[in-house]
Each structure stands twice: as structure tokens, then as C-alpha cells.
Design a protein around this motif. Structure first.
Motif, mmCIF file in Angstrom:
data_model
loop_
_atom_site.group_PDB
_atom_site.id
_atom_site.type_symbol
_atom_site.label_atom_id
_atom_site.label_comp_id
_atom_site.label_asym_id
_atom_site.label_seq_id
_atom_site.Cartn_x
_atom_site.Cartn_y
_atom_site.Cartn_z
ATOM 1 N N GLY A 98 -14.990 -16.540 -45.189
ATOM 2 C CA GLY A 98 -15.842 -15.556 -45.789
ATOM 3 C C GLY A 98 -15.233 -14.196 -43.999
ATOM 4 O O GLY A 98 -15.425 -15.041 -43.120
ATOM 5 N N LYS B 61 -15.965 -12.704 -51.895
ATOM 6 C CA LYS B 61 -14.528 -13.582 -52.268
ATOM 7 C C LYS B 61 -13.889 -12.818 -50.731
ATOM 8 O O LYS B 61 -12.463 -12.714 -50.726
ATOM 9 C CB LYS B 61 -14.726 -13.837 -53.637
ATOM 10 C CG LYS B 61 -13.451 -14.453 -53.288
ATOM 11 C CD LYS B 61 -13.384 -14.634 -54.802
ATOM 12 C CE LYS B 61 -11.967 -14.934 -55.812
ATOM 13 N NZ LYS B 61 -12.258 -15.336 -56.819
ATOM 14 N N PHE B 62 -13.872 -11.198 -51.685
ATOM 15 C CA PHE B 62 -13.086 -10.282 -50.846
ATOM 16 C C PHE B 62 -13.697 -8.764 -50.130
ATOM 17 O O PHE B 62 -14.480 -8.762 -49.657
ATOM 18 C CB PHE B 62 -12.150 -9.082 -52.207
ATOM 19 C CG PHE B 62 -12.052 -9.771 -53.460
ATOM 20 C CD1 PHE B 62 -10.834 -10.775 -53.473
ATOM 21 C CD2 PHE B 62 -12.786 -10.150 -54.773
ATOM 22 C CE1 PHE B 62 -10.559 -10.822 -54.391
ATOM 23 C CE2 PHE B 62 -12.376 -10.937 -55.520
ATOM 24 C CZ PHE B 62 -11.107 -11.794 -54.927
ATOM 25 N N ALA B 63 -12.326 -9.126 -49.249
ATOM 26 C CA ALA B 63 -13.765 -7.999 -47.964
ATOM 27 C C ALA B 63 -13.910 -6.731 -48.176
ATOM 28 O O ALA B 63 -14.669 -5.860 -47.466
ATOM 29 C CB ALA B 63 -12.684 -7.990 -46.255
ATOM 30 N N TRP B 64 -12.853 -6.339 -49.123
ATOM 31 C CA TRP B 64 -13.041 -4.318 -49.528
ATOM 32 C C TRP B 64 -13.331 -4.780 -50.769
ATOM 33 O O TRP B 64 -12.500 -4.857 -51.801
ATOM 34 C CB TRP B 64 -11.587 -3.948 -49.328
ATOM 35 C CG TRP B 64 -11.785 -2.322 -50.728
ATOM 36 C CD1 TRP B 64 -11.917 -1.763 -51.434
ATOM 37 C CD2 TRP B 64 -11.569 -1.349 -49.309
ATOM 38 N NE1 TRP B 64 -11.620 -0.467 -51.672
ATOM 39 C CE2 TRP B 64 -11.176 -0.351 -50.471
ATOM 40 C CE3 TRP B 64 -10.255 -1.172 -48.105
ATOM 41 C CZ2 TRP B 64 -11.169 1.321 -49.989
ATOM 42 C CZ3 TRP B 64 -10.441 0.801 -47.289
ATOM 43 C CH2 TRP B 64 -10.576 1.191 -48.421
ATOM 44 N N ARG B 65 -14.876 -4.241 -51.060
ATOM 45 C CA ARG B 65 -15.452 -4.399 -52.777
ATOM 46 C C ARG B 65 -15.909 -2.470 -52.498
ATOM 47 O O ARG B 65 -17.059 -3.097 -51.885
ATOM 48 C CB ARG B 65 -17.410 -5.224 -52.811
ATOM 49 C CG ARG B 65 -16.121 -6.660 -52.131
ATOM 50 C CD ARG B 65 -17.079 -7.904 -52.466
ATOM 51 N NE ARG B 65 -18.067 -7.548 -51.507
ATOM 52 C CZ ARG B 65 -17.948 -7.511 -50.312
ATOM 53 N NH1 ARG B 65 -17.575 -7.809 -49.316
ATOM 54 N NH2 ARG B 65 -19.086 -6.736 -50.105
#
Length: 318
Positions: free
Chosen positions: A94, A150-154
């Protein structure tokens, strides 16, 4: 047989996902509940630099949520119940800037992170674990949590071009994004229906392009407010004015408003991504500066508004 199998699978999934599942959104990557409880009271101290934004945010959030007004002190004795923030965490998975660990023990709550964004995410998890109640002593269950995104762009989107939202509402919206660990605010600032960002070189964008006569959506909102007796559907009265006998609706954000929002979001680990629509969806600008349109194409076509003309030097300069 099928009914029994379905019932068994439902029971199995329920049991599996109920284990170590705290009421947290989003669910952390690692959760381990432990025995005991931390007692949050007015004797609890936040151990941190008094100038640290995250410490001040936690202090105000706990006060609003519980009524308890905790002190912030840089040094606290070992036997004092405390909430600490320490720079001590290293993970391979992450985004390390947003990674945190939260360890709640009987005499201390510890938030560990490499960077301030991690502290802020840990604080948001802690606030979800603290009951919203106005008691002098509040029990917080002991737990060990480690988490990273989990995701860089949220991100989430707010369309202020079609309907203008106040600065206070935008900040409230950002607060909710931060609560659920979103890190991107997609801010829709221009469209056919309105231009919302001040550009001093082109003052007509906000003097006129930020305002419009009531359209079909506006009238539908007013109709629903009347028929359904729902005041939430009303257009804000301070965003309506009469010009040449026409009621117009709109508003815009000054450059200082924009700076304030960007800074407010940054403190909460959120990046602001503005949406400036082009070459289409540009009528709020083209109507006031028609030279950027292709020759004779200013207004609405069969389905869409005429776009900016990308082959003209004046359009590129604009």
C-alpha cells in the motif's frame, strides 16, 4: 437440496464474516480484538505537539462526539491514560503515507504512522470506535488494527456547476470524505449551466457566466419542494436575484475561497482535482467570450452546446 445448500452457505458466510468484524468503514486490512477496555475520560491526555493539526483535530472531534475536553501535552507521565501519535511504522504494502496502526491498550491508545496522512486515517478509525455519548467515562474496547489503502485513488465527485453549493457545505462534504478515508475530491466547477471559479483576466465568466435563468431542473426542484413539502429541494434564496425582471440563480468561488478549500482538504489528506470542462460543456464561457467558438457556432445545437474551437489561436490563449 438446493434450499438446504443455500441456507448452509448463507450461515457459513455469516459466521466467517462476523469474526473480528468491527463496525468500521472501510474495514481495515488487519484486526485483532484483545481483552480489556480503555476508559476515556477527562483525565485522558493527548500526547503530541500542541501545534500539530491532527492532535487539534482529534481534540475537537472527541469533544464534539463525547463532550470530553482533552488536553494536548508534549510530555505525559507513564501512568497517565493517554492517546499518543508516534512516527514508527514501515510496511511493504500500500501507500506508506496513508498507512497506520492503531493499538488500544488498557492504559493507552497508540496511533503509529510514517506521515501525517497516516495519523489522520488512524484518528478516523479511532473515532468510529468511540461511542457517541455524553458520559464522563467511556469504554473503548482494546484492539490491534493495521491498515493501508487498497487503491491509490479513492475519490468522490461534487457537481457545483449545475447546482451551487456553499463553502460550508463543501467543507462538510470534505469532512465526510475524510471520515471514510477518501483521498481525492473531484470538484466540478464549470459546465454549460454555470462557471464557478474566479478568473480575474476574464471577469465576465463570473459576473455573467456564473448565473443563469431558471432551467427545467431548477423548476422541477421548486415544484417538488412545493408538491412534496420538502424544503431541501428549494433553491437557496441567497443564490437567487432578479436582473431585468428575470430571476437568475448562481454563484461562484473566489480565488481565495478555492485556496481555503484546497488547504482545508490537504490538512485532511485529500487532494482537490478540479473539473474544467472543455472543449464541450463550455457554454457558460462561450456565451460571454464568443471569439473562442468556431465561426457562427455560439449557442445550442440539436443535442449539445457548441464547443470551443480548438484550431483558433484565441482559443488556445483563452
Amino acid at each position: 437440496m438446493t434450499t438446504k445448500l443455500t441456507a448452509f452457505l448463507f450461515l457459513f458466510v455469516t459466521i466467517v464474516f462476523s469474526q473480528n468484524q468491527l463496525s468500521l468503514i472501510p474495514q481495515p486490512k488487519y484486526v485483532k480484538t484483545t481483552e480489556g477496555q480503555f476508559i476515556l475520560s477527562d483525565k485522558t491526555v493527548i500526547q503530541a505537539d500542541v501545534q500539530m493539526f491532527e492532535a487539534q483535530f482529534l481534540q475537537q472531534a472527541i469533544k464534539q462526539q463525547t463532550g470530553l475536553d482533552l488536553k494536548i501535552l508534549p510530555v505525559v507521565a507513564n501512568n497517565v491514560p493517554k492517546i499518543t501519535m508516534s512516527r514508527a511504522l514501515s510496511v511493504k504494502n500500500g501507500d506508506s503515507s496513508q498507512t497506520y496502526a492503531l493499538v488500544i491498550l488498557k492504559n493507552s491508545i497508540n496511533i503509529l504512522a510514517e506521515q501525517n496522512e497516516g495519523y489522520f486515517n488512524g484518528i478516523q478509525t479511532l473515532l468510529q470506535l468511540i461511542p457517541s455519548t455524553k458520559n464522563k467515562k467511556i469504554n473503548v474496547s482494546c484492539v490491534e488494527i493495521a491498515d493501508y489503502p487498497k487503491f491509490a485513488w479513492r475519490g468522490m465527485h461534487l457537481d457545483c456547476a449545475r447546482h451551487f453549493f456553499s463553502i460550508d457545505f463543501v467543507k462538510k462534504y470534505i469532512d465526510y470524505l475524510a471520515m471514510y478515508k477518501f483521498n481525492t475530491f473531484h470538484w466540478h466547477l464549470t459546465d454549460d449551466q454555470g462557471w464557478r471559479i474566479e478568473i480575474k483576466k476574464y471577469p465576465l465568466l463570473t459576473q455573467k457566466g456564473a448565473w443563469r435563468k431558471l432551467n427545467s431542473q431548477d423548476r422541477e426542484c421548486l415544484r417538488r419542494a412545493r408538491v412534496d413539502q420538502n424544503p431541501d429541494m428549494l433553491l437557496p434564496s441567497n443564490r437567487l436575484k432578479v436582473v431585468n425582471s428575470d430571476t437568475i440563480y448562481g454563484g461562484f468561488y473566489t480565488q481565495q475561497n478555492i485556496r481555503d478549500i484546497v488547504a482545508y482538504a490537504a490538512q485532511r489528506g485529500i487532494e482537490v482535482v478540479p473539473e474544467i470542462d472543455m472543449p464541450g460543456h463550455f457554454m457558460a464561457a462561450i456565451a460571454e467570450y464568443p471569439d473562442v467558438a468556431c465561426s457562427g457556432l455560439v449557442g445550442w445545437g440539436t443535442l449539445f452546446s457548441s464547443p470551443i474551437c480548438p484550431g483558433k489561436d484565441s482559443s488556445i490563449e483563452f
